[in-house]
Design a protein around this motif. Structure first.
Motif, PDB file in Angstrom:
ATOM      1  N   ASN A  71       3.936 -10.290  18.143  1.00  0.00           N
ATOM      2  CA  ASN A  71       4.052  -9.196  18.889  1.00  0.00           C
ATOM      3  C   ASN A  71       3.278  -7.998  18.163  1.00  0.00           C
ATOM      4  O   ASN A  71       3.062  -8.250  17.101  1.00  0.00           O
ATOM      5  CB  ASN A  71       5.697  -8.779  18.565  1.00  0.00           C
ATOM      6  CG  ASN A  71       6.837  -9.993  19.456  1.00  0.00           C
ATOM      7  OD1 ASN A  71       6.340 -10.010  20.639  1.00  0.00           O
ATOM      8  ND2 ASN A  71       7.720 -10.534  18.822  1.00  0.00           N
ATOM      9  N   SER A  72       3.457  -6.801  18.909  1.00  0.00           N
ATOM     10  CA  SER A  72       2.609  -5.859  18.204  1.00  0.00           C
ATOM     11  C   SER A  72       3.046  -4.876  17.096  1.00  0.00           C
ATOM     12  O   SER A  72       2.657  -4.581  16.131  1.00  0.00           O
ATOM     13  CB  SER A  72       2.317  -4.691  19.164  1.00  0.00           C
ATOM     14  OG  SER A  72       1.591  -5.426  20.237  1.00  0.00           O
ATOM     15  N   PRO A  88      -6.367  -8.126  18.272  1.00  0.00           N
ATOM     16  CA  PRO A  88      -5.489  -8.536  17.066  1.00  0.00           C
ATOM     17  C   PRO A  88      -4.870  -9.999  17.233  1.00  0.00           C
ATOM     18  O   PRO A  88      -4.543 -10.636  16.256  1.00  0.00           O
ATOM     19  CB  PRO A  88      -4.099  -7.658  16.795  1.00  0.00           C
ATOM     20  CG  PRO A  88      -4.724  -6.580  17.743  1.00  0.00           C
ATOM     21  CD  PRO A  88      -5.677  -6.906  18.849  1.00  0.00           C
ATOM     22  N   GLN A  89      -4.612 -10.603  18.364  1.00  0.00           N
ATOM     23  CA  GLN A  89      -4.203 -11.960  18.393  1.00  0.00           C
ATOM     24  C   GLN A  89      -5.165 -13.014  17.757  1.00  0.00           C
ATOM     25  O   GLN A  89      -4.591 -14.159  17.110  1.00  0.00           O
ATOM     26  CB  GLN A  89      -4.036 -12.310  19.935  1.00  0.00           C
ATOM     27  CG  GLN A  89      -3.182 -11.623  20.736  1.00  0.00           C
ATOM     28  CD  GLN A  89      -1.490 -11.790  20.140  1.00  0.00           C
ATOM     29  OE1 GLN A  89      -1.305 -12.904  19.971  1.00  0.00           O
ATOM     30  NE2 GLN A  89      -0.714 -11.073  20.006  1.00  0.00           N
ATOM     31  N   ALA A  90      -6.494 -12.604  18.085  1.00  0.00           N
ATOM     32  CA  ALA A  90      -7.280 -13.571  17.247  1.00  0.00           C
ATOM     33  C   ALA A  90      -7.088 -13.803  15.656  1.00  0.00           C
ATOM     34  O   ALA A  90      -7.013 -14.724  15.194  1.00  0.00           O
ATOM     35  CB  ALA A  90      -8.616 -13.497  17.768  1.00  0.00           C
ATOM     36  N   HIS A  91      -7.104 -12.418  15.336  1.00  0.00           N
ATOM     37  CA  HIS A  91      -6.907 -12.426  13.813  1.00  0.00           C
ATOM     38  C   HIS A  91      -5.750 -12.913  13.115  1.00  0.00           C
ATOM     39  O   HIS A  91      -5.750 -13.387  12.143  1.00  0.00           O
ATOM     40  CB  HIS A  91      -7.585 -10.913  13.241  1.00  0.00           C
ATOM     41  CG  HIS A  91      -8.950 -10.632  13.862  1.00  0.00           C
ATOM     42  ND1 HIS A  91     -10.066 -10.817  13.482  1.00  0.00           N
ATOM     43  CD2 HIS A  91      -9.339 -10.016  15.020  1.00  0.00           C
ATOM     44  CE1 HIS A  91     -10.994 -10.391  13.909  1.00  0.00           C
ATOM     45  NE2 HIS A  91     -10.327  -9.721  15.111  1.00  0.00           N
ATOM     46  N   ALA A  92      -4.839 -12.474  14.031  1.00  0.00           N
ATOM     47  CA  ALA A  92      -3.470 -13.062  13.456  1.00  0.00           C
ATOM     48  C   ALA A  92      -3.385 -14.411  13.519  1.00  0.00           C
ATOM     49  O   ALA A  92      -3.003 -15.254  12.650  1.00  0.00           O
ATOM     50  CB  ALA A  92      -2.171 -12.502  14.374  1.00  0.00           C
ATOM     51  N   GLU A 312      -7.896   2.830   6.516  1.00  0.00           N
ATOM     52  CA  GLU A 312      -8.747   3.113   7.873  1.00  0.00           C
ATOM     53  C   GLU A 312      -7.513   3.259   9.065  1.00  0.00           C
ATOM     54  O   GLU A 312      -7.810   3.290  10.108  1.00  0.00           O
ATOM     55  CB  GLU A 312      -9.559   2.020   8.258  1.00  0.00           C
ATOM     56  CG  GLU A 312     -10.826   1.973   7.288  1.00  0.00           C
ATOM     57  CD  GLU A 312     -11.753   0.716   7.624  1.00  0.00           C
ATOM     58  OE1 GLU A 312     -12.719   0.978   8.265  1.00  0.00           O
ATOM     59  OE2 GLU A 312     -11.577  -0.281   7.174  1.00  0.00           O
ATOM     60  N   GLY A 313      -6.308   3.687   8.456  1.00  0.00           N
ATOM     61  CA  GLY A 313      -5.322   3.879   9.533  1.00  0.00           C
ATOM     62  C   GLY A 313      -4.555   2.929  10.169  1.00  0.00           C
ATOM     63  O   GLY A 313      -4.586   1.471   9.734  1.00  0.00           O
ATOM     64  N   THR A 314      -3.812   3.039  11.191  1.00  0.00           N
ATOM     65  CA  THR A 314      -3.116   1.987  11.948  1.00  0.00           C
ATOM     66  C   THR A 314      -3.872   1.705  13.485  1.00  0.00           C
ATOM     67  O   THR A 314      -5.048   2.250  13.473  1.00  0.00           O
ATOM     68  CB  THR A 314      -1.646   2.425  12.385  1.00  0.00           C
ATOM     69  OG1 THR A 314      -1.682   3.605  12.743  1.00  0.00           O
ATOM     70  CG2 THR A 314      -0.939   2.491  10.982  1.00  0.00           C
ATOM     71  N   GLY A 315      -3.306   0.745  14.288  1.00  0.00           N
ATOM     72  CA  GLY A 315      -3.846   0.556  15.416  1.00  0.00           C
ATOM     73  C   GLY A 315      -5.098  -0.145  15.130  1.00  0.00           C
ATOM     74  O   GLY A 315      -5.243  -0.889  14.253  1.00  0.00           O
ATOM     75  N   ASP A 316      -6.276   0.178  15.800  1.00  0.00           N
ATOM     76  CA  ASP A 316      -7.607  -0.683  15.646  1.00  0.00           C
ATOM     77  C   ASP A 316      -7.849  -0.936  14.048  1.00  0.00           C
ATOM     78  O   ASP A 316      -8.326  -1.682  13.711  1.00  0.00           O
ATOM     79  CB  ASP A 316      -8.714  -0.212  16.551  1.00  0.00           C
ATOM     80  CG  ASP A 316      -8.286  -0.704  18.129  1.00  0.00           C
ATOM     81  OD1 ASP A 316      -7.505  -1.536  18.420  1.00  0.00           O
ATOM     82  OD2 ASP A 316      -9.059  -0.099  18.977  1.00  0.00           O
ATOM     83  N   SER A 378       8.043  -0.687  10.063  1.00  0.00           N
ATOM     84  CA  SER A 378       7.401   0.215  10.912  1.00  0.00           C
ATOM     85  C   SER A 378       5.860  -0.068  11.363  1.00  0.00           C
ATOM     86  O   SER A 378       5.492   0.393  12.402  1.00  0.00           O
ATOM     87  CB  SER A 378       7.714   1.529  10.616  1.00  0.00           C
ATOM     88  OG  SER A 378       6.827   1.997   9.630  1.00  0.00           O
ATOM     89  N   TYR A 379       5.346  -0.560  10.366  1.00  0.00           N
ATOM     90  CA  TYR A 379       3.785  -0.787  10.584  1.00  0.00           C
ATOM     91  C   TYR A 379       3.438  -1.718  11.672  1.00  0.00           C
ATOM     92  O   TYR A 379       4.253  -2.618  11.659  1.00  0.00           O
ATOM     93  CB  TYR A 379       3.070  -1.071   9.098  1.00  0.00           C
ATOM     94  CG  TYR A 379       3.031   0.212   8.598  1.00  0.00           C
ATOM     95  CD1 TYR A 379       2.234   1.162   8.928  1.00  0.00           C
ATOM     96  CD2 TYR A 379       3.775   0.341   7.265  1.00  0.00           C
ATOM     97  CE1 TYR A 379       2.117   2.308   8.093  1.00  0.00           C
ATOM     98  CE2 TYR A 379       3.538   1.477   6.472  1.00  0.00           C
ATOM     99  CZ  TYR A 379       2.715   2.695   6.854  1.00  0.00           C
ATOM    100  OH  TYR A 379       2.878   3.813   5.906  1.00  0.00           O
ATOM    101  N   ASP A 380       2.392  -1.714  12.217  1.00  0.00           N
ATOM    102  CA  ASP A 380       1.955  -2.570  13.293  1.00  0.00           C
ATOM    103  C   ASP A 380       1.320  -3.933  12.964  1.00  0.00           C
ATOM    104  O   ASP A 380       1.270  -4.221  11.660  1.00  0.00           O
ATOM    105  CB  ASP A 380       0.979  -1.900  14.376  1.00  0.00           C
ATOM    106  CG  ASP A 380      -0.117  -1.283  13.861  1.00  0.00           C
ATOM    107  OD1 ASP A 380      -0.757  -1.941  12.470  1.00  0.00           O
ATOM    108  OD2 ASP A 380      -0.936  -0.635  14.357  1.00  0.00           O
ATOM    109  N   LEU A 381       0.874  -4.903  13.810  1.00  0.00           N
ATOM    110  CA  LEU A 381       0.409  -6.050  13.661  1.00  0.00           C
ATOM    111  C   LEU A 381      -0.941  -6.099  13.082  1.00  0.00           C
ATOM    112  O   LEU A 381      -1.127  -6.892  12.262  1.00  0.00           O
ATOM    113  CB  LEU A 381       0.470  -6.918  15.053  1.00  0.00           C
ATOM    114  CG  LEU A 381      -0.495  -8.303  14.908  1.00  0.00           C
ATOM    115  CD1 LEU A 381       0.443  -9.287  14.382  1.00  0.00           C
ATOM    116  CD2 LEU A 381      -0.583  -8.700  16.591  1.00  0.00           C
ATOM    117  N   ASN A 382      -1.648  -4.926  13.260  1.00  0.00           N
ATOM    118  CA  ASN A 382      -2.904  -4.969  12.914  1.00  0.00           C
ATOM    119  C   ASN A 382      -3.044  -4.869  11.277  1.00  0.00           C
ATOM    120  O   ASN A 382      -3.696  -5.478  10.420  1.00  0.00           O
ATOM    121  CB  ASN A 382      -3.653  -3.852  13.511  1.00  0.00           C
ATOM    122  CG  ASN A 382      -4.189  -3.995  14.940  1.00  0.00           C
ATOM    123  OD1 ASN A 382      -3.239  -5.005  15.409  1.00  0.00           O
ATOM    124  ND2 ASN A 382      -4.791  -3.159  15.411  1.00  0.00           N
TER     125      ASN A 382
END
Length: 404
Positions: A71-72, A88-92, A312-316, A378-382
């Motif tokens: 999940n994201s 992100p699926q590959a890196h997860a 370097e932030g969230t998202g990508d 609250s932070y994302d998968l990335n």
């Protein structure tokens, strides 16, 4: 490094027949082996434990048990299309492969097969490969295919399951088809629909794929030629060879102007490609450029207050550090590094792990984009993937570091 010792006595009981002139009795003879010292590396055991806790929490937070992908966001299934992001699926999944390599626990294998099916059924446009009769593809982003391809290669390396290498081979076939010399004299396009989009994120990973395919496919010259061709093009067009700075993409094909966006993941894949070529050819020039790319990153793309990779932030952007760390740890462990380089790299690498683990780990192993500040759910998968990659990489380093 602190170490302690376990002591144990192994007793081997040998029952012997003793011939006596005055009796037929049997005596039991005990042969005791001498006391033996077994050395246990406390630092290694600590980081293996931390990596295990971190990755198990990662799965508990992000793995979708029903859909069989990540999940994201933690604790919430992806319910909107805007939640979904493919790369992100590959890196997860790479984090779970790390856990399997570290532990040898076969339970991790269950996730490999499940994810292989689940991730490509999420939406049609992220199918691994789906060509129509006009050679159009649902996945327009070449770098997305490259990240998945690299993960498939790792899955094959650690399972020998041919479905993974077959998928990687097909992805590699499509990736190569996106090389063109019409724009900037070569390079692999970032998007299939935009052949003029020549980016570092579509060339560095491609060079690594080519080198890894060379090692896996009977050392076919064609694969090595591809690795060298991609490396030479990116070095000439997107790298400042004086200091190892890797530019994001070509902004103007007529003038050769490069977009001055500098990210850790582009430093990482260029470094990784150069290092792969060094391990194959033994040519010092490749190791020299890997060192320059690494040195530029750990000197410039950092939080200087803590001497760690920058936020370097969230998202990508939240995922960028994961890519750098994955290839940096291999360079740190390179046996032919100059002593000065090894010492600098090791100090920086270990400090990132230490700061992240002591200050950047929130409750229940939640992480944020800044590794000196605790994260939360609250932070994302990335962002979580980057931090978990760092902790697993530290355990990997402890398992493979040179013995004193």
């Amino acid at each position: 490094m602190k170490k302690f010792f376990f002591y144990f006595i192994c007793a081997i009981l040998t029952v012997g027949m003793v011939a006596c002139s005055s009796s037929d009795e049997e005596d039991v003879v005990i042969d005791e082996t001498p006391e033996e010292e077994v050395e246990v590396d406390e630092e290694l055991e600590y980081w293996k434990k931390e990596a295990n806790n971190s990755t198990i929490a990662f799965v508990n937070h992000f793995w979708n048990k029903d859909k069989k992908f990540f999940n994201s966001f933690a604790g919430r299934a992806d319910t909107w299309e805007q939640d979904w992001c493919y790369w992100p699926q590959a890196h997860a999944m790479d984090v779970l492969i790390d856990a399997y390599v570290r532990s040898g626990n076969k339970s991790w294998l269950n996730y490999f097969d499940a994810w292989y099916v689940g991730v490509r059924q999420k939406t049609n446009w992220v199918s691994f490969i789906q060509e129509d009769k006009n050679c159009n593809y649902d996945n327009d982003f070449v770098d997305d295919m490259e990240w998945i391809c690299l993960t498939m290669i790792r899955l094959y390396e650690h399972t020998s399951d041919k479905k993974y290498i077959n998928t990687a081979t097909e992805l590699w076939r499509i990736i190569k088809r996106n090389w063109n010399e019409e724009y900037s004299g070569g390079g692999i396009a970032w998007k299939q629909s935009q052949p003029d989009s020549k980016n570092s994120c579509s060339n560095g990973p491609a060079g690594i794929i080519a080198a890894r395919m060379y090692k896996l496919n009977g050392k076919k010259k064609e694969d090595l030629d591809w690795a060298k061709k991609i490396y030479e093009w990116q070095t000439a067009k997107l790298v400042d060879t004086s200091n190892g700075k890797v530019y994001d993409h070509i902004a103007n094909h007529q003038t050769g102007e490069r977009k001055d966006w500098i990210f850790t993941y582009n430093q990482g894949t260029y470094m990784g490609m150069a290092h792969e070529l060094y391990t194959i050819t033994g040519e010092q020039r490749y190791l020299d450029m890997a060192n320059k790319a690494a040195t530029y990153c750990i000197t410039n793309l950092i939080d200087k207050d803590n001497n760690i990779l920058k936020d370097e932030g969230t998202g990508d952007g939240g995922l960028f550090k994961a890519v750098f760390v994955r290839y940096f740890v291999k360079l740190v462990l390179e046996k032919n590094l100059a002593v000065g380089d090894r010492n600098r790299y090791t100090l920086f690498f270990n400090n990132n792990a230490k700061v992240l683990n002591e200050y950047g780990t929130g409750s229940d192993y939640h992480y944020g984009p800044h590794w000196s500040k605790p994260g939360n759910k609250s932070y994302d998968l990335n962002t979580q993937t980057s931090a978990c990659t760092m902790i697993e990489a530290k355990a990997y380093y402890e398992m493979h570091k040179p013995k004193k």
